[in-house]
Design an enzyme around this catalytic site. Structure first.
Site, short mmCIF file in Angstrom:
data_model
loop_
_atom_site.label_atom_id
_atom_site.label_comp_id
_atom_site.label_asym_id
_atom_site.label_seq_id
_atom_site.Cartn_x
_atom_site.Cartn_y
_atom_site.Cartn_z
N GLU A 175 3.80 -5.79 7.43
CA GLU A 175 3.08 -4.75 8.15
C GLU A 175 3.53 -4.59 9.60
O GLU A 175 3.55 -3.46 10.12
CB GLU A 175 1.57 -5.03 8.10
N GLY A 226 -0.02 -5.13 0.74
CA GLY A 226 -1.23 -5.17 -0.06
C GLY A 226 -1.06 -5.90 -1.38
O GLY A 226 -2.01 -6.48 -1.91
N ALA A 284 0.85 -1.19 0.00
CA ALA A 284 0.00 0.00 0.00
C ALA A 284 0.89 1.24 0.00
O ALA A 284 2.09 1.17 0.26
CB ALA A 284 -0.91 0.00 1.22
N GLU A 322 -1.38 -9.48 -0.57
CA GLU A 322 -2.79 -9.74 -0.27
C GLU A 322 -3.63 -9.80 -1.54
O GLU A 322 -4.56 -10.61 -1.65
CB GLU A 322 -3.32 -8.66 0.68
#
Length: 269
Positions: A143, A120, A75, A123
């Protein structure tokens, strides 16, 4: 070679057609920031995934990143660093909804991982039906090194794909793992040399597209629904879907082609 140029209307995504237009390749195109997922990119993904879901000419979708370094490196930290609790919760919820669109598209989706797939990006790959990777790719959920946890479904999908032990190791350490290790634990389905990644991925997609499209769709749904119930309950769903598949024209064509020793001509009916 791709069959069409890029899709109009997106700033951070390009969409190409391959395999006679039956496969769509969606590329996250932010190479200067290693294809990081910012809010605009997620909004474009939501729109793109809806379009591809509704496009009956598209039988499969491939997701990748532009350039040679990154699939999606996570992200956009510049955005995340400014968020307060409720705003961050909303962002995570929206990201989960976008990835759920991909996961529930009703068509095979493949993450073609050409480089770093972190946070992300990892993911997003986990939300796809299948994952292919260059042998030089690196994956991880870092993260916790930023004081947060995965928020786009990673804690849940990784545990279901590779088991809770692998999920705990990846999430709690925040380490990056090579593509071969990701393949060993079942995160990656097929590995390729970097120069062969696109061709190898498209060959796998072509194989899937040669199968009965209704059967493929029903199989995807059966697997997805069965993950959230006991095996006995899942087998009830399987028998229902088996019965439904047996009523289709594709079933009759597939059986006839087998008996007549010819290639099936499926119509998706």
């Amino acid at each position: 070679m791709s069959d069409t140029a890029t899709q109009a209307g997106f700033e951070n995504l390009t969409v190409e057609r391959e395999l006679g237009g039956r496969a769509a390749i969606v590329t996250v195109n932010r190479p200067k920031v290693m294809n990081a997922l910012n809010a605009q990119t997620l909004r474009e993904m939501a729109q793109c995934f809806d379009q591809l879901r509704d496009d009956k000419s598209v039988g499969a979708v491939v997701i990748t990143g532009s350039g040679e370094k990154a699939f999606i490196a996570g992200a956009d930290i510049n955005e995340l660093a400014k968020m307060k609790a409720l705003e961050a919760k909303d962002v995570a919820f929206f990201g989960q909804q976008v990835f759920a669109r991909l996961e529930r598209m009703g068509k095979p989706t493949v993450a073609m991982i050409n480089g770093f797939a972190l946070g992300g990006g990892c993911e997003l790959a986990l939300a796809c039906s299948l994952r292919t990777a260059s042998k030089t790719a690196r994956l991880g959920l870092p993260e916790v090194s930023l004081g947060i946890i995965p928020g786009y479904g990673g804690t849940q999908r990784l545990a279901r794909i590779a088991g809770p032990g692998v999920a705990r190791e990846w999430v709690l350490t925040g380490d990056m793992f090579g593509a071969e290790e990701a393949w060993r634990v079942g995160v990656i389905n097929r590995l390729f040399e970097a120069a062969e990644l696109r061709a190898g991925t498209l060959k796998m997609v072509e194989t899937i597209l040669s199968r009965g499209p209704v059967a493929v769709r029903l199989a995807l749904e059966t697997i997805a629904r069965g993950l959230n119930m006991s095996q006995q309950e899942g087998e009830v769903i399987e028998t229902d879907m088996f019965g439904l598949a047996s009523t289709t024209e594709d079933m009759r064509e597939g059986m006839a082609a087998f008996l007549e020793k010819r290639k099936a001509n499926f119509q998706g009916k």
